[in-house]
Design a protein around this motif. Sequence first.
Motif, mmCIF file in Angstrom:
data_model
loop_
_atom_site.group_PDB
_atom_site.id
_atom_site.type_symbol
_atom_site.label_atom_id
_atom_site.label_comp_id
_atom_site.label_asym_id
_atom_site.label_seq_id
_atom_site.Cartn_x
_atom_site.Cartn_y
_atom_site.Cartn_z
ATOM 1 N N VAL A 164 43.620 40.769 51.748
ATOM 2 C CA VAL A 164 43.925 41.946 50.935
ATOM 3 C C VAL A 164 43.983 43.198 51.803
ATOM 4 O O VAL A 164 44.881 44.038 51.661
ATOM 5 N N LYS A 165 43.045 43.345 52.741
ATOM 6 C CA LYS A 165 43.042 44.495 53.641
ATOM 7 C C LYS A 165 44.329 44.549 54.451
ATOM 8 O O LYS A 165 44.881 45.629 54.710
ATOM 9 N N HIS A 166 44.807 43.381 54.833
ATOM 10 C CA HIS A 166 46.041 43.331 55.624
ATOM 11 C C HIS A 166 47.227 43.814 54.786
ATOM 12 O O HIS A 166 48.114 44.518 55.306
ATOM 13 N N LEU A 167 47.249 43.467 53.495
ATOM 14 C CA LEU A 167 48.335 43.921 52.627
ATOM 15 C C LEU A 167 48.355 45.445 52.530
ATOM 16 O O LEU A 167 49.424 46.067 52.602
ATOM 17 N N PHE A 168 47.181 46.040 52.364
ATOM 18 C CA PHE A 168 47.100 47.502 52.305
ATOM 19 C C PHE A 168 47.637 48.121 53.592
ATOM 20 O O PHE A 168 48.386 49.112 53.566
ATOM 21 N N ALA A 169 47.268 47.533 54.727
ATOM 22 C CA ALA A 169 47.696 48.071 56.023
ATOM 23 C C ALA A 169 49.214 47.987 56.177
ATOM 24 O O ALA A 169 49.849 48.928 56.674
ATOM 25 N N VAL A 170 49.809 46.869 55.742
ATOM 26 C CA VAL A 170 51.261 46.704 55.855
ATOM 27 C C VAL A 170 51.981 47.748 55.002
ATOM 28 O O VAL A 170 52.929 48.395 55.455
ATOM 29 N N LEU A 171 51.527 47.931 53.759
ATOM 30 C CA LEU A 171 52.190 48.887 52.870
ATOM 31 C C LEU A 171 52.013 50.325 53.356
ATOM 32 O O LEU A 171 52.948 51.136 53.296
ATOM 33 N N LYS A 172 50.826 50.656 53.854
ATOM 34 C CA LYS A 172 50.606 52.008 54.378
ATOM 35 C C LYS A 172 51.493 52.279 55.585
ATOM 36 O O LYS A 172 51.877 53.427 55.835
ATOM 37 N N GLY A 173 51.843 51.220 56.312
ATOM 38 C CA GLY A 173 52.715 51.374 57.475
ATOM 39 C C GLY A 173 54.191 51.336 57.126
ATOM 40 O O GLY A 173 55.038 51.320 58.024
ATOM 41 N N GLY A 174 54.502 51.313 55.825
ATOM 42 C CA GLY A 174 55.900 51.306 55.409
ATOM 43 C C GLY A 174 56.545 49.931 55.409
ATOM 44 O O GLY A 174 57.774 49.828 55.318
ATOM 45 N N GLY A 175 55.739 48.867 55.489
ATOM 46 C CA GLY A 175 56.278 47.507 55.512
ATOM 47 C C GLY A 175 56.465 46.923 54.117
ATOM 48 O O GLY A 175 56.265 47.595 53.105
ATOM 49 N N MET A 176 56.837 45.648 54.085
ATOM 50 C CA MET A 176 57.093 44.965 52.816
ATOM 51 C C MET A 176 56.074 43.855 52.597
ATOM 52 O O MET A 176 55.758 43.089 53.513
ATOM 53 N N VAL A 177 55.578 43.778 51.354
ATOM 54 C CA VAL A 177 54.600 42.764 50.967
ATOM 55 C C VAL A 177 55.137 41.996 49.768
ATOM 56 O O VAL A 177 55.671 42.590 48.819
ATOM 57 N N GLY A 178 55.030 40.672 49.811
ATOM 58 C CA GLY A 178 55.424 39.833 48.685
ATOM 59 C C GLY A 178 54.189 39.394 47.920
ATOM 60 O O GLY A 178 53.164 39.041 48.518
ATOM 61 N N PHE A 179 54.279 39.435 46.577
ATOM 62 C CA PHE A 179 53.109 39.118 45.753
ATOM 63 C C PHE A 179 53.560 38.351 44.517
ATOM 64 O O PHE A 179 54.524 38.733 43.856
ATOM 65 N N LEU A 180 52.851 37.250 44.196
ATOM 66 C CA LEU A 180 53.102 36.477 42.985
ATOM 67 C C LEU A 180 52.228 37.046 41.869
ATOM 68 O O LEU A 180 51.009 36.834 41.879
#
Length: 294
Positions: A164-180
Amino acid sequence: MIGLIKVMGLIPLKWSQRIGRLIGHILYRRRTCSREVARVNLQMCYPDMAEVELERLLQQTLLQNGMTGTEMGPMWGYSQQEGLALLKNVHNEELFDQALADERGVLLLCPHQGNWELVNNYVSSRCPITIMYRPAKSKVFNEWMVSRREQVGCKLVPTTGAGVKHLFAVLKGGGMVGFLPDQEPKARSGVFAPFMAVEQTLTPKLPHELLKRTGAIGLFISVERLPDAEGFDIHFFAADDELYADDAVVAAAALNRGIAQCVAVAPAQYQWTYKRFKRQPDDGKNPYKVAGVP
């Protein structure tokens, strides 16, 4: 299981789907858990549907879900190029293009519709994506599953605190996260909100938290299986403004409306065989136990 999936990956999609339809037919003809779970879900979500029509939808659901299972071979066995060759049309692709052009992160919400594995292929061909997944119980199978999914270019993180922490970091960096977004969370990780005709559905809070704390954009994506093994279409849907609401219940209701919009493209292709409504508010009865699901 790994050996079976590898074998299924050697046969054409046409034959894979034929086997899946056969499995689905067997599941429908017998009083199986899959059939009865799907029956309960359909009755709850389509309370006004005529009995004959609902039974027809139930049968098609089992056939479609059978194909989803046997398509694991092609989806995990084909190369990225072979997988992309199965994609015929991308509807509302401009929504995805707009999201990519934005500097904010993107939370891509993908329900269990059609064959969602194709999303990995398509999105990874356009940009890096990090996807949260639920680890398999078998360590050997889990490691193999992750390696097969990551071979198309996506990065997988488990449903753990670190993930979960990694997802927050990716989104804060402007990246894309996939979620079901349509899996039932633990009680402490969800809120009750309407989903289709079910007024109280335990819905994950994590998408709301990811969007609010990172300022990311929400976007829905779903996959539609085309008839006669012609391939698949991908559909994008814009998020309801209330997905960004401060109130977690309001946001969860918007999340569920987005899922329902995806389901409406091809209702029989949704994963109705999943026990989505086990937990009820105020210690309400489990509808699957009430129905005597085997």
